[in-house]
Design an enzyme around this catalytic site. Structure first.
Site, PDB file in Angstrom:
ATOM      1  N   ILE A 142       8.901   7.056  16.757  1.00  0.00           N
ATOM      2  CA  ILE A 142       8.350   7.487  15.543  1.00  0.00           C
ATOM      3  C   ILE A 142       7.128   8.336  15.736  1.00  0.00           C
ATOM      4  O   ILE A 142       7.205   9.620  15.512  1.00  0.00           O
ATOM      5  CB  ILE A 142       8.175   6.524  14.426  1.00  0.00           C
ATOM      6  N   ARG A 193       1.027  14.477  12.128  1.00  0.00           N
ATOM      7  CA  ARG A 193       2.092  14.192  11.244  1.00  0.00           C
ATOM      8  C   ARG A 193       2.000  15.447  10.245  1.00  0.00           C
ATOM      9  O   ARG A 193       1.404  15.538   9.257  1.00  0.00           O
ATOM     10  CB  ARG A 193       1.790  12.912  10.590  1.00  0.00           C
ATOM     11  N   ARG A 231      -4.393  10.692   4.632  1.00  0.00           N
ATOM     12  CA  ARG A 231      -3.375  11.538   4.711  1.00  0.00           C
ATOM     13  C   ARG A 231      -2.509  11.514   3.555  1.00  0.00           C
ATOM     14  O   ARG A 231      -1.929  12.450   3.064  1.00  0.00           O
ATOM     15  CB  ARG A 231      -2.505  11.446   6.084  1.00  0.00           C
ATOM     16  N   LYS A 271       0.764  -1.190   0.069  1.00  0.00           N
ATOM     17  CA  LYS A 271      -0.042  -0.034  -0.035  1.00  0.00           C
ATOM     18  C   LYS A 271       0.785   1.188  -0.032  1.00  0.00           C
ATOM     19  O   LYS A 271       0.667   2.203  -0.647  1.00  0.00           O
ATOM     20  CB  LYS A 271      -1.012   0.104   1.191  1.00  0.00           C
ATOM     21  N   ASN A 272       1.998   1.364   0.633  1.00  0.00           N
ATOM     22  CA  ASN A 272       2.739   2.423   1.011  1.00  0.00           C
ATOM     23  C   ASN A 272       3.772   2.770  -0.424  1.00  0.00           C
ATOM     24  O   ASN A 272       4.399   3.790  -0.228  1.00  0.00           O
ATOM     25  CB  ASN A 272       3.612   2.544   2.244  1.00  0.00           C
ATOM     26  N   CYS A 283      -4.162  12.643  13.339  1.00  0.00           N
ATOM     27  CA  CYS A 283      -4.693  11.413  13.264  1.00  0.00           C
ATOM     28  C   CYS A 283      -4.407  10.573  14.620  1.00  0.00           C
ATOM     29  O   CYS A 283      -4.007  11.210  15.417  1.00  0.00           O
ATOM     30  CB  CYS A 283      -4.226  10.504  12.145  1.00  0.00           C
ATOM     31  N   ARG A 305      -8.022  -0.241   5.315  1.00  0.00           N
ATOM     32  CA  ARG A 305      -7.427   0.640   4.668  1.00  0.00           C
ATOM     33  C   ARG A 305      -6.064   0.169   4.020  1.00  0.00           C
ATOM     34  O   ARG A 305      -5.461   0.698   3.233  1.00  0.00           O
ATOM     35  CB  ARG A 305      -6.915   1.707   5.725  1.00  0.00           C
ATOM     36  N   ASP A 360       5.291   0.377  11.951  1.00  0.00           N
ATOM     37  CA  ASP A 360       4.086  -0.130  11.598  1.00  0.00           C
ATOM     38  C   ASP A 360       4.021  -1.571  11.932  1.00  0.00           C
ATOM     39  O   ASP A 360       3.070  -2.163  11.778  1.00  0.00           O
ATOM     40  CB  ASP A 360       3.978  -0.226   9.918  1.00  0.00           C
TER      41      ASP A 360
END
Length: 419
Positions: A328, A122, A93, A22-23, A117, A398, A306
């Protein structure tokens, strides 16, 4: 609003094919705005965030065709609108990734500020600072960023902190800028490299995409390309943990083990047996005793934030005490209180969580707060005794493609309940 119903205690056995990242797919879709020619992307995961990005491209005037499952053909030859509205940005985002390509190719962009969020603030100030250094006029008003430039100019940009989307935005903007742009303290994630590979196929000149200094020499125009998205390393890691927590055995295919060294190294330290059996295939066995092991998240190539929530779920089943430290994001422990509802023994201390295991988990009603938190709750539900209900699973949609179907195919008792 959909929910998951999970009956825990089932060993997972069989094979799982990993979807595209996804990223990586998100910035690659945004990069299609840089050319009037068609960009074909393969291995695009069918997840909510990608549906939102596709809708954003269509709102901007792109033609997006899906000739076959997981293949997108994007043509931005007729783009006339240059605004990413709040209605889309608030749900994802990553919509801010339209900013760099729009300014780079069209000289103008209007993008709503994404705001905060569930896992913390961020801000995009680093994105805006970089574009301003490249000659863009930046105006902020009523929650909207307006950026204008007749043509961006290459320059040296040093980020104060590592930012993945900031690196991606500048890479895309710099591809069509005059002169040379150097990004220092750039993100080094595999998704950055994948975007650079796509841009290079489109005609961009990029060096150092796997290092903290990326050099982009601007070109006059970019063309079309055909590109396959890399496998999702976070989904891979999630299924590694799923096998370990259920004392099962999974063969994970279509993955990229070289992107997972920090994750597999830490899981092996915790007693999980992981074997690479092919270039794109891992076998994970969870028959051994799990051992507690401390964890600190870090930018790539460190342990990814993540995967922090999933690792915390694993530590509830490990022998001894572990300390999990998040470096993070400032508010990424919202899953901890939900895990405690299942019986996990843990204590939150600022940016760290003390976990004591093994805990006997029993089913409960849970609420997902964000994408990766929801994955940790699913993992805990798989290991818990009895019935677990997880509300707000739109979060997991998502970033995970049909996770309940993949889990059910390897023996999990999980179903989606529409309410």
């Amino acid at each position: 609003m959909d929910k998951f119903r999970i009956i825990g205690g089932k060993q997972l056995k069989g094979g799982v094919a990993i979807s595209g990242a996804k990223n990586s797919a998100l910035p690659c879709l945004a990069a299609s705005l840089l050319t009037s020619e068609t960009v074909t992307l393969r291995n695009v995961p069918y997840v909510r965030d990608l549906i939102t990005m596709r809708r954003l491209l269509e709102d901007l005037g792109c033609t997006v065709l899906v000739p076959e499952l997981r293949t997108h053909q994007i043509n931005a030859g007729t783009v006339e609108n240059h605004e990413a509205p709040y209605e889309l940005v608030k749900t994802m985002r990553a919509s801010v990734l339209a900013l760099g390509p729009l300014v780079g190719r069209f000289g103008q962009a209007r993008v709503s500020l994404p705001g905060g969020c569930a896992i913390g603030q961020r801000p995009i100030d680093l994105h805006l600072m970089a574009l301003a250094q490249m000659g863009a006029e930046i105006d902020l008003h009523s929650g909207v960023v307006e950026a204008r430039a007749s043509r961006l100019r290459g320059c040296d940009i040093e980020f104060e902190t590592v930012t993945v989307t900031g690196t991606e935005n500048v890479m895309m903007a710099a591809a069509l800028a005059d002169g040379v742009t150097r990004i220092m303290n750039a993100a080094c994630e595999p998704e950055i490299v994948d975007l650079a590979n796509l841009l290079t196929k489109m005609g961009a000149k990029i060096e150092g995409a796997c290092t903290p200094t990326i050099t982009i020499t601007g070109v006059d125009h970019l063309g079309g390309a055909d590109h396959t998205i890399i496998p999702d390393r976070i989904e891979t890691g999630t299924f590694l943990v799923a096998a370990a927590m259920t004392r099962g055995e999974l063969e994970i295919t279509n993955c990229e083990p070289n992107h997972l060294h920090a994750v597999t190294g830490k899981l092996r330290e915790a007693g999980v047996e992981i074997e690479q059996i092919a270039a794109d295939k891992l076998r994970v066995t969870g028959n051994g005793k799990l051992r507690a092991a401390d964890l600190t998240t870090a930018v790539y190539p460190g342990f990814p934030t993540d995967m922090q929530a999933q690792y915390m779920a694993l530590m509830t089943q490990a022998e001894g005490g572990s300390v999990i430290t998040e470096t993070i994001f400032e508010n990424r422990f919202m899953h901890a209180s939900e895990l405690m509802r299942l019986g996990a023994q843990m204590r939150i201390r600022g940016h760290s969580v003390d976990v004591h295991g093994p805990s006997h988990l029993t089913g409960a009603q849970l609420i997902a707060s964000d994408l990766r938190a929801s994955a940790s709750l699913v993992l805990a539900g798989l290991a818990a005794e009895g019935e677990t209900w997880i509300d707000r699973v739109y979060h997991i949609d998502r970033g995970y493609e049909k996770i309940e179907e993949k889990l059910r195919a390897v023996g999990a008792e999980i179903e989606r309940v529409k309410t």
